[in-house]
Design a protein around this motif. Sequence first.
Motif, PDB file in Angstrom:
ATOM      1  N   HIS A  90       0.856  -1.185   0.000  1.00  0.00           N
ATOM      2  CA  HIS A  90       0.000   0.000   0.000  1.00  0.00           C
ATOM      3  C   HIS A  90       0.891   1.234   0.000  1.00  0.00           C
ATOM      4  O   HIS A  90       1.806   1.348   0.817  1.00  0.00           O
ATOM      5  CB  HIS A  90      -0.915   0.027   1.228  1.00  0.00           C
ATOM      6  N   ALA A  91       0.614   2.169  -0.935  1.00  0.00           N
ATOM      7  CA  ALA A  91       1.440   3.374  -1.064  1.00  0.00           C
ATOM      8  C   ALA A  91       2.914   2.973  -1.158  1.00  0.00           C
ATOM      9  O   ALA A  91       3.719   3.247  -0.280  1.00  0.00           O
ATOM     10  CB  ALA A  91       1.195   4.336   0.089  1.00  0.00           C
ATOM     11  N   ARG A  93       5.654   3.640  -2.946  1.00  0.00           N
ATOM     12  CA  ARG A  93       6.815   4.393  -3.432  1.00  0.00           C
ATOM     13  C   ARG A  93       7.978   4.391  -2.445  1.00  0.00           C
ATOM     14  O   ARG A  93       9.131   4.209  -2.834  1.00  0.00           O
ATOM     15  CB  ARG A  93       6.426   5.831  -3.772  1.00  0.00           C
ATOM     16  N   ASP A 112      -0.385  -2.253  -6.007  1.00  0.00           N
ATOM     17  CA  ASP A 112      -0.485  -1.213  -4.984  1.00  0.00           C
ATOM     18  C   ASP A 112      -1.963  -0.965  -4.682  1.00  0.00           C
ATOM     19  O   ASP A 112      -2.718  -0.525  -5.550  1.00  0.00           O
ATOM     20  CB  ASP A 112       0.181   0.076  -5.478  1.00  0.00           C
ATOM     21  N   GLN A 114      -3.299   1.288  -2.884  1.00  0.00           N
ATOM     22  CA  GLN A 114      -3.695   2.697  -2.933  1.00  0.00           C
ATOM     23  C   GLN A 114      -4.086   3.086  -4.351  1.00  0.00           C
ATOM     24  O   GLN A 114      -5.064   3.808  -4.562  1.00  0.00           O
ATOM     25  CB  GLN A 114      -2.562   3.597  -2.431  1.00  0.00           C
ATOM     26  N   ILE A 115      -3.338   2.610  -5.336  1.00  0.00           N
ATOM     27  CA  ILE A 115      -3.681   2.867  -6.732  1.00  0.00           C
ATOM     28  C   ILE A 115      -4.990   2.185  -7.091  1.00  0.00           C
ATOM     29  O   ILE A 115      -5.865   2.766  -7.739  1.00  0.00           O
ATOM     30  CB  ILE A 115      -2.547   2.406  -7.657  1.00  0.00           C
ATOM     31  N   MET A 118      -7.922   4.130  -5.924  1.00  0.00           N
ATOM     32  CA  MET A 118      -8.239   5.291  -6.749  1.00  0.00           C
ATOM     33  C   MET A 118      -9.045   4.895  -7.980  1.00  0.00           C
ATOM     34  O   MET A 118      -9.850   5.679  -8.480  1.00  0.00           O
ATOM     35  CB  MET A 118      -6.941   5.992  -7.154  1.00  0.00           C
ATOM     36  N   ASP A 124      -8.722  10.182  -4.012  1.00  0.00           N
ATOM     37  CA  ASP A 124      -7.289  10.367  -4.214  1.00  0.00           C
ATOM     38  C   ASP A 124      -6.488   9.956  -2.983  1.00  0.00           C
ATOM     39  O   ASP A 124      -6.799  10.355  -1.864  1.00  0.00           O
ATOM     40  CB  ASP A 124      -6.977  11.843  -4.514  1.00  0.00           C
ATOM     41  N   SER A 125      -5.437   9.155  -3.197  1.00  0.00           N
ATOM     42  CA  SER A 125      -4.425   8.857  -2.171  1.00  0.00           C
ATOM     43  C   SER A 125      -5.033   8.416  -0.843  1.00  0.00           C
ATOM     44  O   SER A 125      -4.685   8.921   0.228  1.00  0.00           O
ATOM     45  CB  SER A 125      -3.529  10.088  -1.960  1.00  0.00           C
ATOM     46  N   GLY A 127      -5.749   6.486   2.533  1.00  0.00           N
ATOM     47  CA  GLY A 127      -4.840   5.872   3.489  1.00  0.00           C
ATOM     48  C   GLY A 127      -5.197   4.430   3.802  1.00  0.00           C
ATOM     49  O   GLY A 127      -6.350   3.996   3.639  1.00  0.00           O
ATOM     50  N   GLU A 192      -0.998   2.443 -14.196  1.00  0.00           N
ATOM     51  CA  GLU A 192      -0.498   3.317 -13.133  1.00  0.00           C
ATOM     52  C   GLU A 192       0.696   2.696 -12.419  1.00  0.00           C
ATOM     53  O   GLU A 192       1.614   3.397 -11.986  1.00  0.00           O
ATOM     54  CB  GLU A 192      -1.617   3.604 -12.127  1.00  0.00           C
ATOM     55  N   LYS A 336      -7.689  12.560  -9.866  1.00  0.00           N
ATOM     56  CA  LYS A 336      -6.227  12.680  -9.959  1.00  0.00           C
ATOM     57  C   LYS A 336      -5.641  11.686 -10.955  1.00  0.00           C
ATOM     58  O   LYS A 336      -4.605  11.963 -11.573  1.00  0.00           O
ATOM     59  CB  LYS A 336      -5.623  12.456  -8.575  1.00  0.00           C
TER      60      LYS A 336
END
Length: 398
Positions: A90-91, A93, A112, A114-115, A118, A124-125, A127, A192, A336
């Motif tokens: 998750h998230a 990066r 991911d 989180q992606i 979305m 968006d983004s 948590g 993405e 986004k």
Amino acid sequence: MTPCKTTMDYGMTPITTTESLQELCTRLSKAEFITVDTEFLRDNTYFPKLCLIQVADDHGAHAIDPLAEDIDLAPFFDLMSNESVMKVLHASRQDFEIFYNLTGALPKPVFDTQIAAMVCGFGDSVGYETLVTKIVKAQLDKSARYTDWSRRPLTETQLSYALGDVTHLRDIYRHFVAELDRTNRHSWVEEEMAVVLDPSIYFIEPEAAWLRMKIRTNKPRFLGVLRELAKWREIEAQTRDIPRNRVAKDETLFEVAAHPPKNADYLDKIRGLPKGFSRSRAGKSMLEAVQTALAIPDDQLPKIEKVKPRPATPPMADLLKVLLKIKCQETGVAPKLIASSQEIDAWAASPRREDVRPLKGWRRQIFGDDALKLMSGNLALTALKGEIDIVELEEDNE
């Protein structure tokens, strides 16, 4: 072969030996997917310091201690490159940055959440805690949120908190896979994911470091000196593994670039550099960087275009943003992912552009084609009883 211990066997004891890690990774290599998270610190380092790895499959969750003296993480990194096992994060990066800096490679394949969120209507983004609450119907323990993960030993509370980041992720992943199957949107997530799997995101080339600075002048000689100073600072920070601002702050580099020192003594007069800096190894190498820049011929100095005042947002941009919001509400996609506000403004100012994100891939189907119709006068937005409707107009062929 000795059977791999389960989470119940391990309890709250992290894996601290290469043998135990190899045993775990051998079993996990047979899983359809694993969930992964990391805990790290970077307050006093250039590169993030990996302090804990959490990994889970359907048989349990495990903590791996990368700071243990008797552990080699090679089995784990082999697992992360095993293309038969999906890695779920998750998230991702910050985790990817750690893996890339340690191995020079990124995990594959990866997913991911989180992606995926979305793409599946969570905005968006979003948590991880929100997904746990809404999908798993559980609450996360926040008591160890501000842990110093480099300190040992870790308590059961800290380990329980850390493992919670991978245990609930299993159910979240399954939820999104089912939703993407239903909506046929797996390719959207894959597109993405290709963006976050670009290695250039995770390492700054020293030669390009100056481009990340907020520069207020476009004088070529100033830029030439600043480019060499930023390169010097990046190399120093990477070599010494300290934050770049601990080497020198941006303001200090700007001052040196504006008033290039002709000798080492001048360095001691610059605010922001410590006393005696001119006599240090770093001071000498900084002065060499300045001298290198001053020797660059005028026609080889860097140039940047003077920033033009941003024009007023065209009214069409406002209409496009309304259309985007409507389309995203209809399809459950975060705006986004399709276009930022700045991208919409730029497109509205140059409507004939074809190199815009809303016209690429699945975005065109969701928003791009209708946006083109709106800008060409073949689509309208109307208000009725407090609601905005989209009305397609007949083309005028006369």
